[in-house]
Write a protein that holds these residues in place. Sequence first.
Motif, mmCIF file in Angstrom:
data_model
loop_
_atom_site.group_PDB
_atom_site.id
_atom_site.type_symbol
_atom_site.label_atom_id
_atom_site.label_comp_id
_atom_site.label_asym_id
_atom_site.label_seq_id
_atom_site.Cartn_x
_atom_site.Cartn_y
_atom_site.Cartn_z
ATOM 1 N N PHE A 104 0.809 -1.204 0.000
ATOM 2 C CA PHE A 104 0.000 0.000 0.000
ATOM 3 C C PHE A 104 0.853 1.269 0.000
ATOM 4 C CE2 PHE A 104 -2.826 -3.253 1.731
ATOM 5 C CZ PHE A 104 -3.967 -3.030 0.976
ATOM 6 N N SER A 105 2.151 1.098 -0.280
ATOM 7 C CA SER A 105 3.078 2.236 -0.371
ATOM 8 C C SER A 105 3.064 3.092 0.889
ATOM 9 C CB SER A 105 2.735 3.091 -1.601
ATOM 10 O OG SER A 105 2.803 2.330 -2.777
ATOM 11 N N ASP A 106 2.898 2.453 2.028
ATOM 12 C CA ASP A 106 2.843 3.181 3.305
ATOM 13 C C ASP A 106 4.238 3.190 3.923
ATOM 14 O OD1 ASP A 106 2.202 4.422 5.620
ATOM 15 O OD2 ASP A 106 0.656 3.013 6.242
ATOM 16 N N VAL A 107 5.097 4.082 3.416
ATOM 17 C CA VAL A 107 6.477 4.152 3.867
ATOM 18 C C VAL A 107 6.560 4.560 5.324
ATOM 19 C CG1 VAL A 107 8.693 5.302 3.533
ATOM 20 C CG2 VAL A 107 7.304 4.674 1.549
ATOM 21 N N SER A 108 5.745 5.500 5.751
ATOM 22 C CA SER A 108 5.777 5.971 7.135
ATOM 23 C C SER A 108 5.461 4.834 8.107
ATOM 24 C CB SER A 108 4.785 7.118 7.340
ATOM 25 O OG SER A 108 3.460 6.699 7.044
ATOM 26 N N ALA A 109 4.556 3.939 7.710
ATOM 27 C CA ALA A 109 4.208 2.803 8.572
ATOM 28 C C ALA A 109 5.389 1.857 8.719
ATOM 29 C CB ALA A 109 3.005 2.054 8.005
ATOM 30 N N ILE A 110 6.158 1.700 7.652
ATOM 31 C CA ILE A 110 7.337 0.840 7.708
ATOM 32 C C ILE A 110 8.343 1.392 8.702
ATOM 33 C CG2 ILE A 110 9.311 -0.019 6.402
ATOM 34 C CD1 ILE A 110 7.543 -0.049 3.937
ATOM 35 N N VAL A 111 8.651 2.669 8.560
ATOM 36 C CA VAL A 111 9.621 3.306 9.442
ATOM 37 C C VAL A 111 9.165 3.227 10.891
ATOM 38 C CG1 VAL A 111 10.767 5.475 10.029
ATOM 39 C CG2 VAL A 111 10.435 4.848 7.629
ATOM 40 N N ALA A 112 7.877 3.504 11.126
ATOM 41 C CA ALA A 112 7.344 3.494 12.491
ATOM 42 C C ALA A 112 7.397 2.091 13.088
ATOM 43 C CB ALA A 112 5.911 4.013 12.496
ATOM 44 N N MET A 113 7.016 1.098 12.295
ATOM 45 C CA MET A 113 6.984 -0.269 12.795
ATOM 46 C C MET A 113 8.383 -0.760 13.149
ATOM 47 S SD MET A 113 5.079 -2.797 13.588
ATOM 48 C CE MET A 113 5.078 -4.571 13.809
ATOM 49 N N VAL A 114 9.344 -0.516 12.259
ATOM 50 C CA VAL A 114 10.713 -0.952 12.517
ATOM 51 C C VAL A 114 11.299 -0.195 13.694
ATOM 52 C CG1 VAL A 114 13.034 -1.126 11.573
ATOM 53 C CG2 VAL A 114 11.076 -1.643 10.133
ATOM 54 N N ALA A 115 10.993 1.098 13.800
ATOM 55 C CA ALA A 115 11.508 1.902 14.909
ATOM 56 C C ALA A 115 11.003 1.386 16.247
ATOM 57 C CB ALA A 115 11.105 3.363 14.721
ATOM 58 N N GLU A 116 9.743 0.970 16.292
ATOM 59 C CA GLU A 116 9.166 0.458 17.535
ATOM 60 C C GLU A 116 9.830 -0.844 17.974
ATOM 61 O OE1 GLU A 116 5.005 0.049 16.953
ATOM 62 O OE2 GLU A 116 4.631 2.202 16.780
ATOM 63 N N ASN A 117 10.406 -1.543 17.001
ATOM 64 C CA ASN A 117 11.054 -2.814 17.316
ATOM 65 C C ASN A 117 12.565 -2.735 17.109
ATOM 66 O OD1 ASN A 117 8.677 -4.996 17.577
ATOM 67 N ND2 ASN A 117 8.135 -3.512 16.004
ATOM 68 N N SER A 118 13.131 -1.562 17.343
ATOM 69 C CA SER A 118 14.547 -1.339 17.071
ATOM 70 C C SER A 118 15.454 -2.232 17.904
ATOM 71 C CB SER A 118 14.905 0.133 17.300
ATOM 72 O OG SER A 118 14.523 0.541 18.602
ATOM 73 N N ASN A 119 15.019 -2.594 19.103
ATOM 74 C CA ASN A 119 15.858 -3.434 19.955
ATOM 75 C C ASN A 119 16.075 -4.826 19.380
ATOM 76 O OD1 ASN A 119 16.317 -1.495 21.892
ATOM 77 N ND2 ASN A 119 14.500 -2.038 23.077
ATOM 78 N N MET A 120 15.202 -5.221 18.450
ATOM 79 C CA MET A 120 15.367 -6.544 17.851
ATOM 80 C C MET A 120 16.648 -6.612 17.038
ATOM 81 S SD MET A 120 12.918 -6.565 14.505
ATOM 82 C CE MET A 120 13.333 -5.517 13.101
ATOM 83 N N LEU A 121 17.185 -5.449 16.634
ATOM 84 C CA LEU A 121 18.397 -5.439 15.831
ATOM 85 C C LEU A 121 19.567 -6.060 16.576
ATOM 86 C CD1 LEU A 121 18.040 -1.891 14.302
ATOM 87 C CD2 LEU A 121 18.008 -4.027 13.049
ATOM 88 N N LEU A 122 19.535 -5.980 17.895
ATOM 89 C CA LEU A 122 20.617 -6.544 18.690
ATOM 90 C C LEU A 122 20.601 -8.063 18.641
ATOM 91 C CD1 LEU A 122 20.384 -4.224 21.818
ATOM 92 C CD2 LEU A 122 21.784 -3.948 19.775
ATOM 93 N N ASN A 123 19.472 -8.625 18.233
ATOM 94 C CA ASN A 123 19.334 -10.084 18.212
ATOM 95 C C ASN A 123 19.158 -10.653 16.809
ATOM 96 O OD1 ASN A 123 19.339 -10.391 21.146
ATOM 97 N ND2 ASN A 123 17.336 -9.421 21.088
ATOM 98 N N LEU A 124 19.271 -9.802 15.789
ATOM 99 C CA LEU A 124 19.157 -10.287 14.426
ATOM 100 C C LEU A 124 20.344 -11.201 14.112
ATOM 101 C CD1 LEU A 124 17.961 -7.295 12.215
ATOM 102 C CD2 LEU A 124 16.713 -9.371 12.758
ATOM 103 N N THR A 125 20.079 -12.358 13.600
ATOM 104 C CA THR A 125 21.138 -13.301 13.262
ATOM 105 C C THR A 125 21.266 -13.399 11.754
ATOM 106 O OG1 THR A 125 20.684 -14.587 15.252
ATOM 107 C CG2 THR A 125 21.923 -15.674 13.514
ATOM 108 N N TYR A 126 22.480 -13.187 11.259
ATOM 109 C CA TYR A 126 22.711 -13.311 9.830
ATOM 110 C C TYR A 126 22.869 -14.787 9.465
ATOM 111 C CZ TYR A 126 23.718 -8.284 9.921
ATOM 112 O OH TYR A 126 23.635 -6.936 10.074
ATOM 113 N N SER A 127 22.451 -15.119 8.273
ATOM 114 C CA SER A 127 22.600 -16.491 7.803
ATOM 115 C C SER A 127 24.065 -16.774 7.494
ATOM 116 C CB SER A 127 21.761 -16.707 6.543
ATOM 117 O OG SER A 127 22.296 -15.958 5.460
ATOM 118 N N ARG A 128 24.383 -18.060 7.357
ATOM 119 C CA ARG A 128 25.754 -18.446 7.024
ATOM 120 C C ARG A 128 26.179 -17.820 5.694
ATOM 121 N NH1 ARG A 128 27.174 -24.745 6.933
ATOM 122 N NH2 ARG A 128 26.547 -24.431 9.102
ATOM 123 N N ALA A 129 25.247 -17.772 4.737
ATOM 124 C CA ALA A 129 25.567 -17.215 3.422
ATOM 125 C C ALA A 129 25.898 -15.730 3.521
ATOM 126 C CB ALA A 129 24.398 -17.432 2.462
#
Length: 359
Positions: free
Chosen positions: A252-277
């Motif tokens: 729905f081209s809702d860029v502001s919603a994307i930014v807001a949603m990711v910002a609210e869950n910013s602490n998850m970045l500390l636990n993001l695991t990259y794949s082996r690739a």
Amino acid sequence: MQNFNVRYHDGKSAIVNDATLTLMPDHWLIRFTGPNGESRTVRWEINRIVTEQGFTNLCIFRYHDFSEQTVECKEEKLPQILREKYPGTTFFKKKVSNTILKSPLTLVGFFVLLIGLLVGIYFIILPFAAEKIAARIPRSMEIKLGETLYQNVISGYKKNELLSQKVNHFAKAIDFQTTYPIRISVVNKKEINAFALPGGHIVVFDEIIKKMKTKEELAALLAHEVSHVHYQHSLKSIFRSMGGYLFISLLFSDVSAIVAMVAENSNMLLNLTYSRALETEADMNAGKIFKAQGIGMKGLVDLFKVLQTGGQEETNRLLSTHPLTDERMRNAMALAREQTDIRDQSELQNRWIELKATK
């Protein structure tokens, strides 16, 4: 002749009549009593009957004309009788519903298949879609998203301003071969960790710098994290982690919603695991950076050793989010052995000495 009790609707009124269905060689006869008590008979030609069969034993037949006539029958044997009486006519297409209802084992198999399909979508299709969508995100939006995340994340730490300046000064002596604006922040934290955000921000905990003994180790860490930025690994991992919501927002081209949603869950970045690739890709790109500038690849090997001897597991978050496999170590050692063009790095060394002298 075979008769069945059915319910008949003529498609013209709201009345549904109890009726008798008689199967004739090339047609059906439907007999019922009208509203005034009179007997009525309706003829259905076989080739104009269409059939619906849902998740119950109720069979619904429709007559293909403009009156929308229907016949409902609950007789379980009717489908088999129709197949035997009219072998040249397909009344029922094969559907999973009847099979599932009649066999508990098949029902279990169906749900296992469904779960497998969902797992496949999540682990195969969703990451693939995340990668494709991340590649199409405008650079300006990615940087904006990264800046929002950075402001949220950095507020939870005490930033070491002086050491951050020294590390950024150190980094400027290295050509990371990327067009992203790389900005490094060092925070005071007794934890071995570092992570990259979309758009160019890199956060390094001072504990890992304290463990390092050579400039090549820090250069390897920064080259690896910059590679995560360059190849949009953080953005792809975020999209995979929050895929459903983000994809709908993008739809729905809702860029502001994307930014807001990711910002609210910013602490998850500390636990993001990259794949082996992704980790391998970042290692290999770090190797290219080192080779292009003549920096010793042994720095990456030594960095891995620092991580392996980093102390208690709970203090070494970098290993949990950036899995260090034997394969990665072997690849780094192979790159170090194969490297022949190691050039003078006196400027980098001077900046390293200045950095390590910072309290």
